[in-house]
Scaffold this motif. Structure first.
Motif, PDB file in Angstrom:
ATOM      1  N   VAL A   1      -0.571  -0.092  -4.120  1.00  0.00           N
ATOM      2  CA  VAL A   1      -1.930   0.306  -4.452  1.00  0.00           C
ATOM      3  C   VAL A   1      -2.388   1.435  -3.530  1.00  0.00           C
ATOM      4  O   VAL A   1      -1.824   1.654  -2.458  1.00  0.00           O
ATOM      5  CB  VAL A   1      -2.900  -0.893  -4.359  1.00  0.00           C
ATOM      6  CG1 VAL A   1      -2.538  -1.947  -5.383  1.00  0.00           C
ATOM      7  CG2 VAL A   1      -2.900  -1.497  -2.954  1.00  0.00           C
ATOM      8  N   ASP A   2      -3.417   2.131  -3.975  1.00  0.00           N
ATOM      9  CA  ASP A   2      -3.947   3.297  -3.269  1.00  0.00           C
ATOM     10  C   ASP A   2      -5.008   2.856  -2.266  1.00  0.00           C
ATOM     11  O   ASP A   2      -5.952   2.146  -2.627  1.00  0.00           O
ATOM     12  CB  ASP A   2      -4.548   4.266  -4.289  1.00  0.00           C
ATOM     13  CG  ASP A   2      -4.916   5.612  -3.687  1.00  0.00           C
ATOM     14  OD1 ASP A   2      -5.118   5.683  -2.457  1.00  0.00           O
ATOM     15  OD2 ASP A   2      -5.009   6.588  -4.453  1.00  0.00           O
ATOM     16  N   ALA A   3      -4.857   3.282  -1.012  1.00  0.00           N
ATOM     17  CA  ALA A   3      -5.788   2.881   0.042  1.00  0.00           C
ATOM     18  C   ALA A   3      -7.188   3.447  -0.155  1.00  0.00           C
ATOM     19  O   ALA A   3      -8.132   3.016   0.528  1.00  0.00           O
ATOM     20  CB  ALA A   3      -5.259   3.305   1.408  1.00  0.00           C
TER      21      ALA A   3
ATOM     22  N   VAL B   1       0.837  -1.191   0.000  1.00  0.00           N
ATOM     23  CA  VAL B   1       0.000   0.000   0.000  1.00  0.00           C
ATOM     24  C   VAL B   1       0.879   1.252   0.000  1.00  0.00           C
ATOM     25  O   VAL B   1       1.925   1.282   0.653  1.00  0.00           O
ATOM     26  CB  VAL B   1      -0.926   0.014   1.237  1.00  0.00           C
ATOM     27  CG1 VAL B   1      -1.913   1.179   1.173  1.00  0.00           C
ATOM     28  CG2 VAL B   1      -1.685  -1.307   1.346  1.00  0.00           C
ATOM     29  N   ARG B   2       0.444   2.248  -0.730  1.00  0.00           N
ATOM     30  CA  ARG B   2       1.165   3.518  -0.712  1.00  0.00           C
ATOM     31  C   ARG B   2       1.233   4.044   0.718  1.00  0.00           C
ATOM     32  O   ARG B   2       0.252   4.031   1.441  1.00  0.00           O
ATOM     33  CB  ARG B   2       0.462   4.539  -1.616  1.00  0.00           C
ATOM     34  CG  ARG B   2       0.556   4.180  -3.091  1.00  0.00           C
ATOM     35  CD  ARG B   2      -0.176   5.176  -3.962  1.00  0.00           C
ATOM     36  NE  ARG B   2      -0.163   4.729  -5.346  1.00  0.00           N
ATOM     37  CZ  ARG B   2      -0.806   5.342  -6.335  1.00  0.00           C
ATOM     38  NH1 ARG B   2      -1.520   6.436  -6.090  1.00  0.00           N
ATOM     39  NH2 ARG B   2      -0.742   4.867  -7.571  1.00  0.00           N
ATOM     40  N   GLY B   3       2.401   4.516   1.097  1.00  0.00           N
ATOM     41  CA  GLY B   3       2.614   4.980   2.460  1.00  0.00           C
ATOM     42  C   GLY B   3       3.080   3.899   3.411  1.00  0.00           C
ATOM     43  O   GLY B   3       3.367   4.168   4.575  1.00  0.00           O
TER      44      GLY B   3
ATOM     45  N   THR C   1       8.140  -1.476   1.339  1.00  0.00           N
ATOM     46  CA  THR C   1       8.120  -0.140   1.931  1.00  0.00           C
ATOM     47  C   THR C   1       7.971   0.888   0.824  1.00  0.00           C
ATOM     48  O   THR C   1       8.710   0.861  -0.157  1.00  0.00           O
ATOM     49  CB  THR C   1       9.407   0.092   2.736  1.00  0.00           C
ATOM     50  OG1 THR C   1       9.430  -0.828   3.839  1.00  0.00           O
ATOM     51  CG2 THR C   1       9.489   1.508   3.263  1.00  0.00           C
ATOM     52  N   HIS C   2       7.021   1.810   0.971  1.00  0.00           N
ATOM     53  CA  HIS C   2       6.647   2.687  -0.141  1.00  0.00           C
ATOM     54  C   HIS C   2       7.615   3.853  -0.349  1.00  0.00           C
ATOM     55  O   HIS C   2       7.943   4.197  -1.475  1.00  0.00           O
ATOM     56  CB  HIS C   2       5.233   3.226   0.078  1.00  0.00           C
ATOM     57  CG  HIS C   2       4.759   4.109  -1.039  1.00  0.00           C
ATOM     58  ND1 HIS C   2       4.476   5.443  -0.869  1.00  0.00           N
ATOM     59  CD2 HIS C   2       4.544   3.846  -2.352  1.00  0.00           C
ATOM     60  CE1 HIS C   2       4.078   5.959  -2.015  1.00  0.00           C
ATOM     61  NE2 HIS C   2       4.108   5.019  -2.930  1.00  0.00           N
ATOM     62  N   SER C   3       8.078   4.490   0.720  1.00  0.00           N
ATOM     63  CA  SER C   3       8.862   5.716   0.575  1.00  0.00           C
ATOM     64  C   SER C   3      10.191   5.461  -0.129  1.00  0.00           C
ATOM     65  O   SER C   3      10.957   4.574   0.263  1.00  0.00           O
ATOM     66  CB  SER C   3       9.151   6.333   1.945  1.00  0.00           C
ATOM     67  OG  SER C   3      10.011   7.452   1.811  1.00  0.00           O
ATOM     68  N   PRO C   4      10.512   6.256  -1.180  1.00  0.00           N
ATOM     69  CA  PRO C   4      11.808   6.108  -1.859  1.00  0.00           C
ATOM     70  C   PRO C   4      12.979   6.543  -0.991  1.00  0.00           C
ATOM     71  O   PRO C   4      14.126   6.276  -1.317  1.00  0.00           O
ATOM     72  CB  PRO C   4      11.665   7.011  -3.093  1.00  0.00           C
ATOM     73  CG  PRO C   4      10.626   8.014  -2.709  1.00  0.00           C
ATOM     74  CD  PRO C   4       9.667   7.298  -1.806  1.00  0.00           C
TER      75      PRO C   4
END
Length: 437
Positions: A184-186, A150-152, A165-168
């Motif tokens: 994916v977008d929550a 999930v994003r974030g 883990t989403h954060s670059p």
């Protein structure tokens, strides 16, 4: 010939000379660690801790509402420390050849704690350990390479977990990963169904409450749809509750309490009672099948370590004894945060979270950073959110008394007042998605 050895003491009195500690950090770790620790402690270092309170090397004390969610039972809970000491006197490590009764007992107790819904248990030392094995098992059991996150999200920093883990921020300089991951977008209930159509996905992994993403609860309705779509297409559902589980957010498991039909729950951080490092994967027979067939498919030298596993029954007993108090504490915390938001609108724009995992979402990263430092200087330790630098995370232990919460509220009020004076103007940049008062 006599050889003089350097001072390498490691007992309770070791390293309380703050200057020596910072010099060692600069020499043997990172100068930035020394710089950060120096700022937060104003030249002092942590020395002794008990309950909710930490004593610094200069004699000051601070309430610990941080520690990245490890100290759910505070520091040195007497029942947990007694259990670990008893195991230390009996057998502190495992032969790895003979059966380990302490790990077996901990696994049985942990499965029962979640109502025996997830009978299989695998122990690691930290969160990334069990994220890795959960994803590995899902890929082996399904034969599919792709995993959804999930994003974030934050699931750890080892290479496999890092892919989820989403954060670059955490992937700088790394060109890829062995895991094929789609984020994916929550806010999109159909996202998992689109990705899993045709059986191309091994698992969807999510945190019911995203800790590093500013204490943000994911929408339960969306998660329920994702679970249904994943199950329909043969993908596993894995709930990462390493930070939000074990009654941090009110229930033993957030996902199970919300009625989500998950195949696995990942636990960690406070699982060792704040005394020993431990994490656990609890899962279904189907997900565990590759490891049941070959128990050496995934192993670790210190997996199921007796000292850590000895902490589990005592920790779970203590958590349950404090469950009612935790609910009352969460309600009081809700009122405190609502009042702070109303009193300091120039600094605090939202107070997201659930239970005892809460955030102060500030109007700018500068406001959040100033608040963290001011809180530490005046006696309250909190955890920043590296993935969302506008948010300050509050993680009070279950043992927090009403008087200690009132003390923390007073420190927060004063710190936010100071922060407001430092801001050139109120900023609305980077608003917290889904934040709520």
């Amino acid at each position: 010939m006599t050889t003089t050895l350097p001072n390498t003491a490691t007992g309770p009195d070791a390293g309380t000379d703050a200057g020596l500690v910072f010099d060692r950090l600069r020499r043997h770790a990172s100068p930035k660690l020394a710089l950060t620790g120096g700022f937060v402690g104003r030249g002092a270092v942590e020395s002794v801790a008990e309950g909710c309170r930490v004593t610094l090397s200069d004699g000051r004390t601070a309430l610990d509402f941080g520690s990245y969610a490890v100290t759910l039972l505070g520091h040195r809970h007497p029942a947990v420390t007694a259990a670990v000491r008893a195991q230390l006197d009996a057998m502190p490590t495992s032969t790895r050849a003979l059966a380990n009764p302490v790990a077996a007992a901990a696994a049985a107790r942990l499965s029962g704690y979640l109502g025996d819904a997830l009978p299989k248990v695998h122990f690691g030392l930290n969160g990334a350990d069990v994220v890795e094995v959960a994803v590995k098992l899902a890929r082996l059991a399904t034969g599919c390479p792709r995993v959804l996150a999930v994003r974030g999200a934050f699931h750890g920093k080892s290479l496999g977990a890092l892919a989820l883990t989403h954060s670059p921020l955490y992937r700088r300089g790394l060109l890829g990963s062995e895991v094929d991951v789609v984020h994916v977008d929550a806010e999109d209930p159909a996202a998992v169904g689109r990705e899993t159509a045709g059986g191309r996905v091994a698992a969807i992994v999510f945190e019911p409450v995203q800790g590093e993403n500013g204490a943000l609860p994911l929408p339960t309705g969306v998660l329920r749809q994702w679970c249904a779509d994943a199950a329909r297409d043969g993908a596993f559902v894995i709930a990462d509750e390493i930070q939000c589980g074990l009654r941090r957010c009110g229930e033993p498991s957030v996902a199970l309490a919300d009625g989500l039909p998950v195949d696995a729950v990942l636990l960690g951080k406070p699982l060792g009672g704040g005394v020993a490092p431990l994490s656990a994967l609890l899962c279904s027979e189907r997900l565990y099948a590759p490891l049941a067939a070959d128990p050496f498919l995934h192993s670790a030298t210190f997996g199921g370590h007796p000292l850590s596993c000895a902490a589990v029954p005592a920790a779970l007993d203590a958590i349950e004894q404090l469950a009612d108090h935790g609910r009352e504490l969460a309600a009081r915390l809700d009122a405190v945060l609502a009042d702070l938001q109303a009193r300091h609108p120039a600094v605090v724009r939202a107070v997201p979270g659930r239970g005892l995992l809460r955030g102060l979402d500030c109007t700018s990263p500068q406001a959040a950073g100033t608040t963290v430092l001011e809180l530490a200087a005046t006696g309250l330790l909190v955890s920043p959110c590296l993935s969302r630098p506008t948010t300050v995370r509050l993680l009070p232990p279950l043992i927090t008394t009403p008087a200690q919460l009132a003390e923390a509220a007073s420190i927060l009020d004063a710190a936010l007042t100071t922060t407001a004076r430092t801001l050139p103007a109120t900023s609305t940049e980077g608003a917290h998605p889904g934040a709520h008062p």
